[in-house]
Design a protein around this motif. Structure first.
Motif, PDB file in Angstrom:
ATOM      1  N   CYS A  97       2.218  51.444 132.537  1.00 26.01           N
ATOM      2  CA  CYS A  97       1.290  51.421 133.670  1.00 26.01           C
ATOM      3  C   CYS A  97       0.544  50.099 133.739  1.00 26.01           C
ATOM      4  O   CYS A  97       0.347  49.549 134.830  1.00 26.01           O
ATOM      5  CB  CYS A  97       0.293  52.573 133.556  1.00 26.01           C
ATOM      6  SG  CYS A  97       1.008  54.190 133.850  1.00 26.01           S
ATOM      7  N   ALA A  98       0.136  49.580 132.600  1.00 26.93           N
ATOM      8  CA  ALA A  98      -0.594  48.313 132.592  1.00 26.93           C
ATOM      9  C   ALA A  98       0.289  47.168 133.088  1.00 26.93           C
ATOM     10  O   ALA A  98      -0.156  46.328 133.880  1.00 26.93           O
ATOM     11  CB  ALA A  98      -1.096  48.016 131.182  1.00 26.93           C
ATOM     12  N   VAL A  99       1.532  47.139 132.653  1.00 21.76           N
ATOM     13  CA  VAL A  99       2.451  46.076 133.087  1.00 21.76           C
ATOM     14  C   VAL A  99       2.741  46.201 134.577  1.00 21.76           C
ATOM     15  O   VAL A  99       2.675  45.219 135.321  1.00 21.76           O
ATOM     16  CB  VAL A  99       3.749  46.123 132.248  1.00 21.76           C
ATOM     17  CG1 VAL A  99       4.814  45.218 132.836  1.00 21.76           C
ATOM     18  CG2 VAL A  99       3.460  45.738 130.804  1.00 21.76           C
ATOM     19  N   GLU A 100       3.049  47.415 135.011  1.00 17.34           N
ATOM     20  CA  GLU A 100       3.344  47.621 136.435  1.00 17.34           C
ATOM     21  C   GLU A 100       2.118  47.346 137.307  1.00 17.34           C
ATOM     22  O   GLU A 100       2.244  46.826 138.410  1.00 17.34           O
ATOM     23  CB  GLU A 100       3.846  49.048 136.672  1.00 17.34           C
ATOM     24  CG  GLU A 100       5.232  49.303 136.129  1.00 17.34           C
ATOM     25  CD  GLU A 100       6.306  48.545 136.881  1.00 17.34           C
ATOM     26  OE1 GLU A 100       6.124  48.227 138.067  1.00 17.34           O
ATOM     27  OE2 GLU A 100       7.351  48.270 136.270  1.00 17.34           O
ATOM     28  N   LEU A 101       0.948  47.706 136.819  1.00 18.33           N
ATOM     29  CA  LEU A 101      -0.277  47.430 137.564  1.00 18.33           C
ATOM     30  C   LEU A 101      -0.502  45.931 137.685  1.00 18.33           C
ATOM     31  O   LEU A 101      -0.893  45.433 138.749  1.00 18.33           O
ATOM     32  CB  LEU A 101      -1.465  48.093 136.872  1.00 18.33           C
ATOM     33  CG  LEU A 101      -2.808  48.059 137.568  1.00 18.33           C
ATOM     34  CD1 LEU A 101      -2.717  48.733 138.925  1.00 18.33           C
ATOM     35  CD2 LEU A 101      -3.850  48.732 136.721  1.00 18.33           C
ATOM     36  N   ARG A 124       3.196  41.308 143.820  1.00 18.15           N
ATOM     37  CA  ARG A 124       3.556  41.934 145.092  1.00 18.15           C
ATOM     38  C   ARG A 124       2.372  42.157 146.014  1.00 18.15           C
ATOM     39  O   ARG A 124       2.547  42.231 147.210  1.00 18.15           O
ATOM     40  CB  ARG A 124       4.230  43.280 144.830  1.00 18.15           C
ATOM     41  CG  ARG A 124       5.586  43.151 144.195  1.00 18.15           C
ATOM     42  CD  ARG A 124       6.217  44.509 144.104  1.00 18.15           C
ATOM     43  NE  ARG A 124       5.457  45.342 143.174  1.00 18.15           N
ATOM     44  CZ  ARG A 124       5.961  45.875 142.088  1.00 18.15           C
ATOM     45  NH1 ARG A 124       7.216  45.700 141.788  1.00 18.15           N
ATOM     46  NH2 ARG A 124       5.215  46.620 141.287  1.00 18.15           N
ATOM     47  N   ALA A 125       1.189  42.339 145.461  1.00 20.87           N
ATOM     48  CA  ALA A 125      -0.023  42.652 146.237  1.00 20.87           C
ATOM     49  C   ALA A 125       0.198  43.893 147.090  1.00 20.87           C
ATOM     50  O   ALA A 125      -0.068  43.912 148.286  1.00 20.87           O
ATOM     51  CB  ALA A 125      -0.466  41.473 147.073  1.00 20.87           C
ATOM     52  N   ASP A 126       0.719  44.956 146.462  1.00 22.15           N
ATOM     53  CA  ASP A 126       1.012  46.213 147.142  1.00 22.15           C
ATOM     54  C   ASP A 126      -0.101  47.210 146.827  1.00 22.15           C
ATOM     55  O   ASP A 126      -0.231  47.681 145.696  1.00 22.15           O
ATOM     56  CB  ASP A 126       2.357  46.736 146.650  1.00 22.15           C
ATOM     57  CG  ASP A 126       2.792  47.998 147.364  1.00 22.15           C
ATOM     58  OD1 ASP A 126       2.150  48.380 148.354  1.00 22.15           O
ATOM     59  OD2 ASP A 126       3.784  48.599 146.909  1.00 22.15           O
ATOM     60  N   VAL A 161      -2.768  51.593 143.556  1.00 25.44           N
ATOM     61  CA  VAL A 161      -3.485  52.868 143.432  1.00 25.44           C
ATOM     62  C   VAL A 161      -2.660  53.860 142.623  1.00 25.44           C
ATOM     63  O   VAL A 161      -3.191  54.561 141.750  1.00 25.44           O
ATOM     64  CB  VAL A 161      -3.831  53.420 144.833  1.00 25.44           C
ATOM     65  CG1 VAL A 161      -4.367  54.832 144.747  1.00 25.44           C
ATOM     66  CG2 VAL A 161      -4.829  52.510 145.518  1.00 25.44           C
ATOM     67  N   LEU A 162      -1.353  53.928 142.864  1.00 32.25           N
ATOM     68  CA  LEU A 162      -0.488  54.844 142.130  1.00 32.25           C
ATOM     69  C   LEU A 162      -0.488  54.555 140.629  1.00 32.25           C
ATOM     70  O   LEU A 162      -0.697  55.454 139.815  1.00 32.25           O
ATOM     71  CB  LEU A 162       0.941  54.772 142.677  1.00 32.25           C
ATOM     72  CG  LEU A 162       1.976  55.570 141.897  1.00 32.25           C
ATOM     73  CD1 LEU A 162       1.808  57.048 142.190  1.00 32.25           C
ATOM     74  CD2 LEU A 162       3.368  55.096 142.244  1.00 32.25           C
ATOM     75  N   TRP A 195     -10.022  45.770 146.813  1.00 27.47           N
ATOM     76  CA  TRP A 195     -10.772  45.879 148.058  1.00 27.47           C
ATOM     77  C   TRP A 195     -10.286  44.943 149.171  1.00 27.47           C
ATOM     78  O   TRP A 195     -10.145  45.384 150.320  1.00 27.47           O
ATOM     79  CB  TRP A 195     -12.258  45.663 147.783  1.00 27.47           C
ATOM     80  CG  TRP A 195     -13.077  46.057 148.957  1.00 27.47           C
ATOM     81  CD1 TRP A 195     -13.698  45.230 149.843  1.00 27.47           C
ATOM     82  CD2 TRP A 195     -13.346  47.379 149.396  1.00 27.47           C
ATOM     83  NE1 TRP A 195     -14.357  45.960 150.803  1.00 27.47           N
ATOM     84  CE2 TRP A 195     -14.145  47.282 150.556  1.00 27.47           C
ATOM     85  CE3 TRP A 195     -12.996  48.629 148.926  1.00 27.47           C
ATOM     86  CZ2 TRP A 195     -14.583  48.394 151.239  1.00 27.47           C
ATOM     87  CZ3 TRP A 195     -13.444  49.746 149.609  1.00 27.47           C
ATOM     88  CH2 TRP A 195     -14.216  49.617 150.751  1.00 27.47           C
ATOM     89  N   PRO A 196      -9.996  43.675 148.903  1.00 26.22           N
ATOM     90  CA  PRO A 196      -9.518  42.811 150.007  1.00 26.22           C
ATOM     91  C   PRO A 196      -8.198  43.307 150.623  1.00 26.22           C
ATOM     92  O   PRO A 196      -7.996  43.176 151.829  1.00 26.22           O
ATOM     93  CB  PRO A 196      -9.316  41.443 149.352  1.00 26.22           C
ATOM     94  CG  PRO A 196     -10.178  41.461 148.155  1.00 26.22           C
ATOM     95  CD  PRO A 196     -10.225  42.889 147.701  1.00 26.22           C
TER      96      PRO A 196
END
Length: 99
Positions: A30-34, A41-43, A48-49, A94-95
């Motif tokens: 999760c940390a790596v994917e986050l 990617r700025a997705d 959030v997932l 937030w942005p």
């Protein structure tokens, strides 16, 4: 009788450690994917997932350790400890959520 109680407590503590270690690799993933979702990617949906999944793994890990120590699993301090990282992640996202 006291020896059996100590042995049961020791066995429960070991089970708690083993159960907590089961959350380690999913939390690392999760940390790596986050990090990828935030930096490459700025997705916002992926952020959030992965953040929700990471928080669930973190709470599960702490819950397993507390269960192994024969302490109450739900704790106000545990939930308050999640507030600073949640606020930081919200500040990062937030942005992207407002545009």
């Amino acid at each position: 009788m006291q020896g059996q109680t100590a042995q049961r407590r020791y066995a429960r503590a070991l089970m708690g450690v083993v159960a907590a270690s089961a959350f380690l690799y999913p939390m690392l993933l999760c940390a790596v994917e986050l990090g990828f979702a935030q930096l490459l990617r700025a997705d916002a949906v992926a952020i959030v997932l992965w953040l929700v999944l990471a928080v669930a793994c973190s709470v599960g890990m702490v819950g397993a350790v507390r269960w192994g120590a024969a302490r109450r699993v739900l704790s106000l301090w545990l939930l308050l400890g999640l507030a600073p990282p949640a606020m930081y992640e919200l500040w990062l996202v937030w942005p992207q959520l407002t545009t």
